[in-house]
Design a protein around this motif. Structure first.
Motif, PDB file in Angstrom:
ATOM      1  N   ILE A  51       1.067  -0.938  -0.250  1.00 41.13           N
ATOM      2  CA  ILE A  51      -0.270   0.284   0.437  1.00 41.13           C
ATOM      3  C   ILE A  51       0.955   1.280   0.039  1.00 41.13           C
ATOM      4  N   GLU A  52       2.191   0.836   1.026  1.00 42.12           N
ATOM      5  CA  GLU A  52       2.960   2.303   0.941  1.00 42.12           C
ATOM      6  C   GLU A  52       3.498   2.577  -0.648  1.00 42.12           C
ATOM      7  N   LEU A  53       3.845   1.581  -1.309  1.00 41.32           N
ATOM      8  CA  LEU A  53       4.244   1.652  -2.660  1.00 41.32           C
ATOM      9  C   LEU A  53       3.790   2.068  -3.723  1.00 41.32           C
ATOM     10  N   MET A  66      -5.259   8.286   0.759  1.00 44.40           N
ATOM     11  CA  MET A  66      -4.896   7.030  -0.531  1.00 44.40           C
ATOM     12  C   MET A  66      -4.881   5.574   0.102  1.00 44.40           C
ATOM     13  N   HIS A  67      -4.187   6.058   1.591  1.00 44.68           N
ATOM     14  CA  HIS A  67      -4.212   4.252   2.229  1.00 44.68           C
ATOM     15  C   HIS A  67      -5.867   3.786   2.306  1.00 44.68           C
ATOM     16  N   GLN A  68      -7.497   5.092   2.362  1.00 46.11           N
ATOM     17  CA  GLN A  68      -8.392   4.920   2.398  1.00 46.11           C
ATOM     18  C   GLN A  68      -9.028   4.446   1.156  1.00 46.11           C
ATOM     19  N   LYS A  69      -8.346   5.203   0.431  1.00 43.13           N
ATOM     20  CA  LYS A  69      -8.714   4.919  -1.158  1.00 43.13           C
ATOM     21  C   LYS A  69      -8.216   3.352  -1.884  1.00 43.13           C
ATOM     22  N   GLU A  71      -7.207   1.014   0.055  1.00 42.86           N
ATOM     23  CA  GLU A  71      -8.569  -0.010   0.992  1.00 42.86           C
ATOM     24  C   GLU A  71     -10.156  -0.538   0.316  1.00 42.86           C
ATOM     25  N   ASN A  72     -10.127   0.758  -0.119  1.00 38.73           N
ATOM     26  CA  ASN A  72     -11.679   0.773  -0.572  1.00 38.73           C
ATOM     27  C   ASN A  72     -11.745  -0.081  -1.923  1.00 38.73           C
ATOM     28  N   GLU A  73     -10.649  -0.035  -3.020  1.00 36.89           N
ATOM     29  CA  GLU A  73     -10.622  -0.527  -3.683  1.00 36.89           C
ATOM     30  C   GLU A  73     -10.553  -2.217  -3.739  1.00 36.89           C
ATOM     31  N   LEU A  74      -9.193  -2.077  -2.747  1.00 34.04           N
ATOM     32  CA  LEU A  74      -9.306  -3.772  -2.387  1.00 34.04           C
ATOM     33  C   LEU A  74     -11.056  -4.071  -2.300  1.00 34.04           C
ATOM     34  N   LYS A  75     -11.143  -4.020  -1.099  1.00 32.51           N
ATOM     35  CA  LYS A  75     -12.690  -4.219  -0.548  1.00 32.51           C
ATOM     36  C   LYS A  75     -13.614  -4.135  -2.204  1.00 32.51           C
ATOM     37  N   ASN A  76     -13.631  -3.410  -2.808  1.00 32.49           N
ATOM     38  CA  ASN A  76     -14.185  -3.526  -3.960  1.00 32.49           C
ATOM     39  C   ASN A  76     -14.022  -4.695  -5.051  1.00 32.49           C
ATOM     40  N   ARG A  77     -12.652  -5.212  -5.137  1.00 32.98           N
ATOM     41  CA  ARG A  77     -12.518  -6.092  -5.800  1.00 32.98           C
ATOM     42  C   ARG A  77     -12.449  -7.095  -5.710  1.00 32.98           C
ATOM     43  N   ARG A  78     -12.580  -7.440  -4.182  1.00 31.53           N
ATOM     44  CA  ARG A  78     -12.600  -8.590  -3.094  1.00 31.53           C
ATOM     45  C   ARG A  78     -14.616  -9.330  -3.736  1.00 31.53           C
ATOM     46  N   GLN A  79     -15.563  -7.874  -2.909  1.00 38.84           N
ATOM     47  CA  GLN A  79     -16.504  -8.104  -3.246  1.00 38.84           C
ATOM     48  C   GLN A  79     -16.921  -9.277  -4.909  1.00 38.84           C
ATOM     49  N   ALA A  80     -16.210  -8.046  -6.157  1.00 39.62           N
ATOM     50  CA  ALA A  80     -16.553  -8.310  -7.628  1.00 39.62           C
ATOM     51  C   ALA A  80     -16.191 -10.011  -7.852  1.00 39.62           C
ATOM     52  N   LYS A  81     -15.321 -10.700  -6.794  1.00 35.38           N
ATOM     53  CA  LYS A  81     -15.545 -11.698  -6.812  1.00 35.38           C
ATOM     54  C   LYS A  81     -16.598 -12.568  -6.449  1.00 35.38           C
TER      55      LYS A  81
END
Length: 81
Positions: A51-53, A66-69, A71-81
């Protein structure tokens, strides 16, 4: 052969892609292991570093936002699977 920015850029893009594949391969070996709390902590640290990178690569001025953004992208990707 003389180095130039274009060829060096291409080489480094490819090197970074291969490094990401190597990380993915390493994670697959970890996934096969019997999980314990030490492994959970290690994976959390790896996630934090990535996430830092990614935050740095995106040129974020406000890191926490940006870290929160991300994390939200990760959450959305998990839910899309």
């Amino acid at each position: 052969m003389k180095k130039n920015p274009k060829s060096e850029f291409t080489r480094l893009i490819n090197d970074n892609r291969e490094l990401l594949k190597m990380i993915g391969d390493e994670l697959e070996t970890w996934a096969a292991a019997d999980p314990d709390w030490c492994g959970v902590g290690s994976l959390g640290h790896i996630k934090h570093c990535q996430i830092e990178l990614l935050t740095w690569m995106r040129g974020a001025d406000e890191e926490e936002k940006m870290h929160q953004k991300i994390e939200n992208e990760l959450k959305n990707r998990r839910q899309a699977k």
